[in-house]
Structures are given as C-alpha cells and as structure tokens.
Design an enzyme around this catalytic site. Structure first.
Site, PDB file in Angstrom:
ATOM      1  N   THR A   1      -0.792  -3.740 -15.915  1.00  0.00           N
ATOM      2  CA  THR A   1      -1.744  -2.741 -15.769  1.00  0.00           C
ATOM      3  C   THR A   1      -0.846  -1.442 -15.265  1.00  0.00           C
ATOM      4  OG1 THR A   1      -1.906  -3.210 -13.292  1.00  0.00           O
ATOM      5  CG2 THR A   1      -3.340  -4.176 -14.464  1.00  0.00           C
TER       6      THR A   1
ATOM      7  N   ASP B   1     -14.574   3.443  -6.366  1.00  0.00           N
ATOM      8  CA  ASP B   1     -13.147   3.796  -6.528  1.00  0.00           C
ATOM      9  C   ASP B   1     -12.729   4.932  -5.813  1.00  0.00           C
ATOM     10  OD1 ASP B   1     -10.843   2.593  -8.463  1.00  0.00           O
ATOM     11  OD2 ASP B   1     -10.411   4.381  -7.780  1.00  0.00           O
TER      12      ASP B   1
ATOM     13  N   LYS C   1      -1.532  -9.740   1.008  1.00  0.00           N
ATOM     14  CA  LYS C   1      -2.269 -10.562   0.182  1.00  0.00           C
ATOM     15  C   LYS C   1      -2.370 -12.095   0.888  1.00  0.00           C
ATOM     16  CE  LYS C   1      -3.022  -7.879  -3.167  1.00  0.00           C
ATOM     17  NZ  LYS C   1      -4.549  -7.476  -3.470  1.00  0.00           N
TER      18      LYS C   1
ATOM     19  N   TYR D   1       3.155  -6.015   0.993  1.00  0.00           N
ATOM     20  CA  TYR D   1       2.354  -6.376  -0.140  1.00  0.00           C
ATOM     21  C   TYR D   1       2.084  -7.837   0.105  1.00  0.00           C
ATOM     22  CZ  TYR D   1       0.208  -7.019  -4.712  1.00  0.00           C
ATOM     23  OH  TYR D   1      -0.885  -7.280  -5.627  1.00  0.00           O
TER      24      TYR D   1
ATOM     25  N   ILE E   1       0.105  -8.734 -14.055  1.00  0.00           N
ATOM     26  CA  ILE E   1      -0.678  -8.451 -14.983  1.00  0.00           C
ATOM     27  C   ILE E   1      -0.375  -7.039 -15.466  1.00  0.00           C
ATOM     28  CG2 ILE E   1      -3.357  -8.136 -15.351  1.00  0.00           C
ATOM     29  CD1 ILE E   1      -2.370 -10.972 -14.483  1.00  0.00           C
TER      30      ILE E   1
ATOM     31  N   ASN F   1     -11.256  -5.586  -4.889  1.00  0.00           N
ATOM     32  CA  ASN F   1     -10.148  -5.708  -5.877  1.00  0.00           C
ATOM     33  C   ASN F   1      -9.375  -4.305  -5.582  1.00  0.00           C
ATOM     34  OD1 ASN F   1      -8.726  -5.741  -8.541  1.00  0.00           O
ATOM     35  ND2 ASN F   1      -9.809  -3.848  -8.597  1.00  0.00           N
TER      36      ASN F   1
END
Ligand SMILES: NC(=O)c1ccc[n+]([C@@H]2O[C@H](COP(=O)([O-])OP(=O)(O)OC[C@H]3O[C@@H](n4cnc5c(N)ncnc54)[C@H](O)[C@@H]3O)[C@@H](O)[C@H]2O)c1
Length: 252
Positions: free
Chosen positions: A191, A36, A160, A156, A189, A89
C-alpha cells in the site's frame, strides 16, 4: 454471508487496506460507511461505490478527535439506524528510528492515531452495538508489529501491541452481549504506507518480501477479505483473537 441492509463502517477508507475493505463490504451486499481524514479521496471512493449502486455514506473524520468520532457514529445512526460491522483501520507508521531517537512528539502522534484514536472509535461502536438487537462485530487493524518487535518502529509496535490487548479485553467484556471483537495482524502489505517505508526501492521491497516465508508482500484485498469474513456470521464463534495475515511470517 450478510443479511440485507447490514451496515458496515471502515475507518481510514480513502486508500490502501481500508479502501479495499470498504469495497469488499460493498461486494458482500452491505451498506458502507467510509470514514477518513482525507476528504477528497474519501468522497471520491464513496462516489465510485455509489455509482455501482452501493448505498454509501462518507464522513470526514480525524480519529484523534473525540468530538469528530462521536459525530461520525451519530451520523451513522441518524442515516442508517444501526451499525453491524466496523473495521477500525485508520493508522499511521510515524517516523522510523531506534527507540532513543524516537521523539516524544512522534510517539504521541502514532499512539494518538493508532491506539487512542482506535479506542475512541471502539467506545462509540460498543455503545451502539450493545444497545441494538443482534449486537455486532468489530475488527481492529493491528499488525505483525503488535506480535513481534520491529527495530526502528518503537511507537508503531507499541501502538499495535496496545490494539491487540484492547481487542482481547473488549472481547471478554462484550462476549455475552453478542458483540465479537477481533484484531488482524497483517504482514507487509503493498500500500502507500509500505511504499513510504520502502521508498519503493527494489532491493528494500525484496527484503520486505523475504520477511515472509511466502516470499512476497500481501495485497490489501487479502486483508480486506479476512476482515469481511471475521465480521460475518461465518466467523460467529471467533472473538478476542489476533489473526495474522502474514504469509507465515510469525510462524518462524
Ligand atoms: N501496509 C502494511 O504493510 C500494513 C501492515 C500491517 C498493518 N497495517 C495497518 O493497516 C492500516 C491501513 O494501512 P495502509 O497500509 O492501508 O495505510 P495507508 O497509509 O495506505 O492508508 C491509511 C489511511 O488511514 C487514513 N488516516 C490516517 N490517519 C488518520 C486519522 N487520524 N483519522 C482518519 N483517517 C486517518 C489515511 O488518510 C489513509 O486513507 C493501518 O492501521 C496500518 O497500521 C498496514
């Protein structure tokens, strides 16, 4: 589910879906590499896992930098000698707004992390897995935004969609070398990314939940469990797929 000493890499592992995926690999008995750009939180996550007896390695990396991505993969080989599973990810949502208002800088930044950065990681992983006995398995984090359009997120969605096509192409190229490559397409999701998008506003969160026939957002653990299953031998005949984890959203 996994052979002893399996090595699994997760990028964007400091928080959210990536952290949940790293934890799920640890529960499955894997040695876990967390990568990360957020060094503090990534190190802490790795320390927490090590304290539970999991063999871990944290590498600070910005996936947009080809040298850092190369170094990450070299460190994995130097430390563990192989790489069996990888989850690409790391991603960002970028700025919101209609296409004509999307700045070139925002477009480049989002594509730079989500598509070009993932491509850099994928390249290194394929080279490693193609040269080791047993091949490997890779999951690329796409989104329902790669399958259908979302107004206000042009860069985005483009990034994707690109991830899904990169996944399909690599899957065809490497199928005979024993490397499976799939994409996952999560719905919304819960997050930090979704919190940034909704501003944690109750009404907006309800609207996001209502996008899914199950009328709720998903959890990072629901995505993580799908990743760990997809890179396991239980999914041994699945490659080149874009798997929705979306509470039915894309069945509408
Ligand atoms: N949350 C959702 O609703 C949702 C839905 C579909 C897809 N996704 C995708 O899932 C992935 C994870 O999302 P999340 O919700 O956990 O996001 P998040 O913002 O909570 O976590 C993203 C992680 O990626 C790291 N990261 C960002 N840019 C990086 C870079 N250049 N190099 C290295 N690390 C970097 C961040 O530091 C962070 O730890 C992303 O690819 C995202 O697009 C999320």
């Amino acid at each position: 589910m996994y052979k002893k000493d399996t090595v699994a890499l997760v990028t964007g592992a400091a928080t959210g879906i990536g952290l949940a995926t790293a934890q799920a690999y640890a529960r499955a008995g894997c040695r876990v590499v967390l990568a990360d750009r957020d060094e503090d939180r990534g190190q802490q996550a790795a320390r927490d896992m090590s304290a539970l007896g999991v063999e871990t390695l944290f590498v600070a990396v910005d996936v947009t930098d080809p040298d850092q991505v190369s170094t990450l993969h070299q460190r994995i080989i130097d430390t563990f000698g192989r790489l069996d599973a990888a989850c690409n990810n790391a991603g960002i949502e970028g700025d919101m707004g209609p296409t004509a208002d999307c700045s070139v800088e925002n477009f480049d930044r989002v594509i730079g992390v989500n598509l070009r950065g993932l491509f850099l990681c994928l390249k290194s992983q394929l080279a490693i897995m193609a040269s080791q006995p047993g091949g490997g398995a890779i999951v690329n984090m796409a989104s329902v935004a790669g399958l259908v359009g979302f107004a206000g997120l042009p860069a985005y969605c483009a990034s994707k969609g690109g991830v899904i096509q990169l996944t399909r192409t690599a899957a065809l190229e490497y199928a005979q070398l024993g490397i499976r490559i799939n994409a996952i397409c999560p719905g919304a999701i819960k997050t930090e990314m979704i919190d940034r998008i909704t501003g944690q506003d109750d009404d907006t969160e309800k609207q996001f939940a209502a996008l899914h026939p199950m009328n709720r957002m998903g959890t990072a653990h629901e995505v993580a469990d799908t990743v760990v299953w997809l890179t396991s031998s239980q999914a041994g005949f699945i490659t080149g797929q874009a798997v929705p984890v979306d509470g039915g959203m894309t069945s509408r």
